[in-house]
Design a protein around this motif. Structure first.
Motif, PDB file in Angstrom:
ATOM      1  N   ILE A 359       0.846  -1.205   0.000  1.00 22.34           N
ATOM      2  CA  ILE A 359       0.000   0.000   0.000  1.00 22.34           C
ATOM      3  C   ILE A 359       0.875   1.248   0.000  1.00 22.34           C
ATOM      4  CG2 ILE A 359      -1.594   1.357   1.408  1.00 22.34           C
ATOM      5  CD1 ILE A 359      -2.861  -1.320   2.269  1.00 22.34           C
ATOM      6  N   TRP A 360       1.918   1.258   0.832  1.00 25.90           N
ATOM      7  CA  TRP A 360       2.798   2.432   0.891  1.00 25.90           C
ATOM      8  C   TRP A 360       3.461   2.674  -0.460  1.00 25.90           C
ATOM      9  CZ3 TRP A 360       8.094   3.293   0.366  1.00 25.90           C
ATOM     10  CH2 TRP A 360       8.540   4.546   0.780  1.00 25.90           C
ATOM     11  N   LEU A 361       3.974   1.617  -1.073  1.00 29.16           N
ATOM     12  CA  LEU A 361       4.595   1.762  -2.392  1.00 29.16           C
ATOM     13  C   LEU A 361       3.587   2.234  -3.427  1.00 29.16           C
ATOM     14  CD1 LEU A 361       6.869  -1.399  -2.508  1.00 29.16           C
ATOM     15  CD2 LEU A 361       7.635   0.976  -2.628  1.00 29.16           C
ATOM     16  N   SER A 362       2.391   1.701  -3.384  1.00 30.51           N
ATOM     17  CA  SER A 362       1.360   2.104  -4.340  1.00 30.51           C
ATOM     18  C   SER A 362       1.026   3.582  -4.208  1.00 30.51           C
ATOM     19  CB  SER A 362       0.103   1.248  -4.121  1.00 30.51           C
ATOM     20  OG  SER A 362      -0.943   1.645  -4.983  1.00 30.51           O
ATOM     21  N   ASP A 363       1.067   4.083  -2.961  1.00 31.80           N
ATOM     22  CA  ASP A 363       0.735   5.492  -2.723  1.00 31.80           C
ATOM     23  C   ASP A 363       1.842   6.443  -3.170  1.00 31.80           C
ATOM     24  OD1 ASP A 363      -1.726   4.858  -1.716  1.00 31.80           O
ATOM     25  OD2 ASP A 363      -1.143   5.012   0.390  1.00 31.80           O
ATOM     26  N   VAL A 364       3.104   6.056  -2.931  1.00 29.80           N
ATOM     27  CA  VAL A 364       4.202   7.006  -3.171  1.00 29.80           C
ATOM     28  C   VAL A 364       4.741   6.957  -4.590  1.00 29.80           C
ATOM     29  CG1 VAL A 364       4.887   6.959  -0.745  1.00 29.80           C
ATOM     30  CG2 VAL A 364       5.981   5.394  -2.368  1.00 29.80           C
ATOM     31  N   LEU A 365       4.452   5.881  -5.323  1.00 27.07           N
ATOM     32  CA  LEU A 365       4.994   5.760  -6.674  1.00 27.07           C
ATOM     33  C   LEU A 365       3.956   6.123  -7.717  1.00 27.07           C
ATOM     34  CD1 LEU A 365       7.020   2.425  -6.420  1.00 27.07           C
ATOM     35  CD2 LEU A 365       7.918   4.755  -6.473  1.00 27.07           C
TER      36      LEU A 365
END
Length: 421
Positions: A359-365
């Motif tokens: 989820i964090w990667l999906s949000d920041v990338l």
């Protein structure tokens, strides 16, 4: 002063009744706590409750049960009336009341419609069956919107006789999807409402409630039919009125549901808030923010439980991944998608952590970003090493059920050797 006897036992029936047992003159007497005599109204209320509500209500169901069932009753009633208008239009479309209509033509149209629906039911269950648990609210609301659209097509179909069969088949296809999505999500919500492993009782009482509502709708329909016959304007006007009520009630119903299990949406809402200010939202707070409409993703999509070859493409990449992470899952970004490969020995806690990183990667990338991906993946591991323990403890303290999840994991699991040559 009259001897009231010595109290030696008290019993309760849920929160509904309480009785005291006293010993008096060597005999046992039972006395109801509160007023001894019930009024006729209270007796009728008790009977109504035992017939239409699950045994042990309200302790045997979730706290959102009554509010959800109220709005579900409203939507079922309005849907019943809309269905009456649609059925009348369908019958008129196949020629009921027309001398030139033939039984064979009407039968063929009906069979084509039913056959299309059967095929649609199978295909939809194949494509989306695994999503109906994790996104029960969204698919529940989607099913009701699609059902209204299908009924609207049935009402308009008689005005296009040359296209009637095609419209009827399309409507049948939509209703088949509604049947699968509505039935499956109802089962998921029933599982949420059952607090004493009483899914069968809740489902049976839900059926009784729906039957009562449909009976009321039938009685109202008997009044409506003479009014709308040969009056298309009134038919369409009433349909839009009932549809508006139906959609509003459905929206309120799914909004009232407070699920304590984590799906991707609720987990992402809780995680973002925790990373922002260190506070973990309660299930009530997160459910209020959870979207209930199907939407197109603006971030990188996430796929959980994928095959190893979707994350790494060589033994060297696999070795580097193990050296860098050491967690019971591997995470990578390929073809514009965050993918997670899960170890066979992973626990529910590991599934939650892996999803948090995704989820964090999906949000920041950005979906179009193609450089620096490995560094961002490494950063996600470092972030979770620092923050996840506190976040997980916060979830438990806030009332979330972290022993199971509704995360959309596929079934692939990986086992690897300690060393790779």
């Amino acid at each position: 002063m009259e001897d009231c006897g010595a109290l030696f036992a008290t019993e309760r029936y849920g929160s509904g009744e309480s009785w005291h047992y006293v010993a008096k003159d060597g005999a046992m007497e039972s006395r109801r706590d509160g007023r001894e005599d019930e009024s006729r109204g209270n007796s009728f209320g008790g009977l109504f409750k035992s017939v239409f509500l699950p045994q042990g209500y309200p302790e045997s169901v979730s706290g959102d049960y009554l509010q959800y069932q109220f709005w579900d009753t409203v939507q079922a009633f309005s849907s019943s009336l809309s269905g009456t208008l649609a059925t009348q239009a369908s019958l008129r479309g196949v020629g009921v009341g027309k001398q030139e209509a033939t039984v064979a033509a009407a039968t063929v149209t009906w069979l084509l419609r039913d056959g299309t629906g059967m095929l649609g039911r199978i295909v939809f269950a194949w494509l989306k069956g695994n999503k109906l648990d994790s996104e029960a609210k969204k698919w529940r609301l989607f099913a009701d919107i699609l059902n209204d659209f299908a009924m609207f097509m049935e009402i308009l179909a008689p005005f296009f006789p040359a296209w009637f069969t095609l419209i009827a088949c399309t409507s049948g296809l939509f209703k088949a999807v509604v049947g699968v999505a509505g039935g499956a999500t109802r089962a998921a919500l029933t599982a949420h409402q059952a607090r004493r492993d009483n899914m069968a009782d809740i489902s049976a009482k839900d059926g009784s409630q729906e039957t009562l509502v449909n009976l009321a709708g039938l009685l109202v329909s008997l009044i409506l039919i003479p009014l709308v016959t040969d009056n298309p304007a009134l038919t369409i006007s009433l349909f839009f009125l009932f549809t508006a009520l139906h959609l509003f009630a459905n929206y309120k119903a799914v909004r009232s549901v407070v699920m304590e299990t984590l799906n991707e949406e609720r987990l992402s809402i809780a995680l973002r808030r925790f990373l922002h200010d260190g506070r973990v939202l309660t299930p009530m707070e997160a459910n209020r923010q959870e979207p209930v409409f199907l939407e197109f993703r603006k971030t990188l999509p996430i796929k959980l439980g994928v095959r190893l070859q979707e994350v790494v493409q060589s033994p060297e990449e696999f070795r580097l991944a193990l050296m860098r992470k050491g967690a019971p899952f591997l995470l990578g970004i390929t073809n514009g998608c965050v993918r997670v490969c899960l170890a066979a020995h992973a626990r529910t806690r590991d599934e939650i952590r892996a999803t948090c990183q995704a989820i964090w990667l999906s949000d920041v990338l950005s979906p179009r970003r193609q450089h620096g991906l490995s560094e961002m993946v490494h950063k996600s591991y470092k972030l979770m090493d620092t923050e996840f323990d506190a976040f997980h403890k916060g979830l438990e303290a806030a009332g979330w059920d972290v022993t199971r999840t509704l995360l959309d994991w596929d079934e692939w699991r990986l086992e690897w050797k300690p060393k790779i040559r």
